[in-house]
Design a protein around this motif. Structure first.
Motif, PDB file in Angstrom:
ATOM      1  N   HIS A 181      -3.149   3.585  -2.201  1.00  0.00           N
ATOM      2  CA  HIS A 181      -3.066   2.935  -3.500  1.00  0.00           C
ATOM      3  C   HIS A 181      -2.591   1.501  -3.316  1.00  0.00           C
ATOM      4  N   PRO A 182      -3.381   0.512  -3.705  1.00  0.00           N
ATOM      5  CA  PRO A 182      -2.912  -0.876  -3.644  1.00  0.00           C
ATOM      6  C   PRO A 182      -1.838  -1.122  -4.693  1.00  0.00           C
ATOM      7  N   LEU A 183      -0.782  -1.837  -4.300  1.00  0.00           N
ATOM      8  CA  LEU A 183       0.398  -1.998  -5.155  1.00  0.00           C
ATOM      9  C   LEU A 183       0.600  -3.412  -5.677  1.00  0.00           C
ATOM     10  N   THR A 198      -1.600   0.647 -10.325  1.00  0.00           N
ATOM     11  CA  THR A 198      -1.277   1.329  -9.073  1.00  0.00           C
ATOM     12  C   THR A 198      -1.918   2.705  -8.963  1.00  0.00           C
ATOM     13  N   ASP A 199      -2.580   3.171 -10.027  1.00  0.00           N
ATOM     14  CA  ASP A 199      -3.286   4.445  -9.939  1.00  0.00           C
ATOM     15  C   ASP A 199      -4.597   4.318  -9.166  1.00  0.00           C
ATOM     16  N   ARG A 200      -5.099   3.106  -8.970  1.00  0.00           N
ATOM     17  CA  ARG A 200      -6.334   2.918  -8.207  1.00  0.00           C
ATOM     18  C   ARG A 200      -6.162   3.484  -6.801  1.00  0.00           C
ATOM     19  N   THR A 215       0.825  -1.210   0.000  1.00  0.00           N
ATOM     20  CA  THR A 215       0.000   0.000   0.000  1.00  0.00           C
ATOM     21  C   THR A 215       0.855   1.254   0.000  1.00  0.00           C
ATOM     22  N   ALA A 216       0.557   2.157  -0.922  1.00  0.00           N
ATOM     23  CA  ALA A 216       1.142   3.504  -0.920  1.00  0.00           C
ATOM     24  C   ALA A 216       0.191   4.431  -0.181  1.00  0.00           C
ATOM     25  N   VAL A 217       0.755   5.329   0.651  1.00  0.00           N
ATOM     26  CA  VAL A 217      -0.054   6.243   1.459  1.00  0.00           C
ATOM     27  C   VAL A 217       0.392   7.666   1.171  1.00  0.00           C
TER      28      VAL A 217
END
Length: 305
Positions: free
Chosen positions: A168-170, A176-178, A147-149
Motif C-alpha cells: 500500500h503506498p502511503l 492508503t487503501d490503494r 509503503t505498507a507491506v
C-alpha cells in the motif's frame, strides 16, 4: 480474455458462492465480525490452516491468529492462538503458514503499526505448528515510510522461496487503501529480494482501486494467481476474487470484466482464497465470504480432479 485463458479458467478451483462447508464462524454477528484471511497447506496427509479473527474497528479489530489441523479438510482442531499483544500491533491480518525443507514450521504474520497506516510482517519459527511463540519473532518485511507491506503468500519450489505481498503506498493519507501485489524471492525464506510489481490494478475495471494476490499455482513457466480486487475506496474490506495468468511467477495479467467469484450476500465479499493442491489431482480451497448479516465466515470447498 483469450480463448486459451477461457479454457484454462474453466478448470480452475473457483468457489461457488452458495456452496462450501463452514469451517469457522465469525466471532460475532453483523458487519466487522470476521473469521477468515486463511492460509492452508497439506503436510503428510494433514491439513494445516491459519486464519484471522476480527471484531469491528474500536472493538478489537484483528485480535488473533489461530492455527488448526484437520484430517478431512473441514473439521479442524485448534492447535494454537496467537494474539496481537506481543507484536505491539494495533491489528493482525493474514498470516501465512510454511514448512522448510528441514521441517521447521514458519508463520508469517501481518501486523499493523499503531496510529499509522503502516504494516509490516514478522515470522515465527517452531518445531511444530502448535509451538509458535510470539515473543520469539523476526521482522522479515519491514516496509518503510512510503509503503505498507502485508498479507504475504509464500511458496517454496524445491530450489528457492517465492513471495507475493500486498503493498500500500502511503504518500497520500487519504488513499492508503490503494494496493498492488509485489514479488520477491529468497534463498532461505527470511531475506528477500524484491523484483517489482507482479499484479497491478486495472483502471476502469472492477479491480481499479486495488489488487491483492491471495494464492498462486506454479506450473513451470505457466502460473495462475488468484487475487482480491476492488473498484473503489468504498469497497475496502469487501473485495471479490479474480484470476490472473502469467508466464512466470513475477508478472501476471488479470482477465475478466467481472469478478470470478463473489458472495451473493451483504457486501459480496469473497476474498483471501487459499488453494491447496491435492495428491493425485484436484484442489481444496479456503476463503472468507460475506454472510447475509454482513459478518464474514470461513468456508472450504473440494474441487475434484
Amino acid at each position: 480474455m483469450t480463448i486459451g485463458h477461457a479454457e484454462r479458467a474453466e478448470h480452475l478451483p473457483l468457489p461457488l458462492p452458495d456452496a462450501g462447508a463452514i469451517v469457522v464462524g465469525p466471532p460475532g454477528d453483523g458487519p466487522g465480525y470476521w473469521a477468515g484471511a486463511p492460509s492452508a497447506i497439506l503436510a503428510d496427509g494433514v491439513y494445516y490452516l491459519t486464519y484471522r479473527l476480527r471484531r469491528p474497528v474500536g472493538r478489537g479489530r484483528g485480535y488473533a491468529v489461530v492455527i488448526a489441523s484437520s484430517t478431512d479438510g473441514e473439521r479442524f482442531t485448534q492447535l494454537a492462538t496467537i494474539t496481537r499483544g506481543p507484536f505491539g500491533a494495533e491489528s493482525l491480518e493474514r498470516a501465512a503458514l510454511a514448512v522448510t525443507p528441514q521441517g521447521t514450521w514458519r508463520l508469517y504474520v501481518s501486523c499493523a503499526t499503531p496510529d499509522s497506516y503502516h504494516w509490516w510482517v514478522d515470522v515465527l519459527e517452531a518445531d511444530s505448528p502448535a509451538g509458535f511463540d510470539a515473543t520469539r519473532r523476526q521482522t522479515v518485511l519491514p516496509g518503510d515510510a512510503r509503503t505498507a507491506v502485508k498479507d504475504p503468500v509464500i511458496r517454496y519450489d524445491g530450489d528457492r522461496w517465492h513471495l507475493w505481498a500486498s503493498c500500500h503506498p502511503l504518500e497520500d493519507d487519504t488513499a492508503t487503501d490503494r494496493m498492488d501485489s509485489r514479488y520477491a524471492t529468497s534463498p532461505d525464506g527470511l531475506t528477500w529480494t524484491w523484483h517489482g510489481i507482479a499484479l497491478a490494478p486495472r483502471p476502469g475495471h472492477w479491480d481499479a482501486r486495488g489488487v491483492r494476490i491471495s494464492s498462486v499455482l506454479l506450473d513451470g513457466d505457466r502460473t495462475v494467481a488468484f487475487y482480491d480486487g476492488r473498484a473503489s475506496a468504498a469497497e475496502n474490506w469487501a473485495e471479490r476474487t479474480g484470476v490472473a495468468f502469467g508466464t512466470g511467477p513475477g508478472h501476471f495479467e488479470a482477465v475478466g470484466v467481472e469478478p470470478a467469484a463473489q458472495s451473493l450476500d451483504a457486501d459480496h465479499a469473497l476474498r483471501y482464497l487459499s488453494v491447496v493442491e491435492l495428491p493425485g489431482g484436484g484442489y481444496r480451497t479456503y476463503y472468507e465470504i460475506a454472510r447475509p448479516d454482513g459478518a464474514h465466515e470461513l468456508r472450504s470447498q473440494l474441487h475434484p480432479a
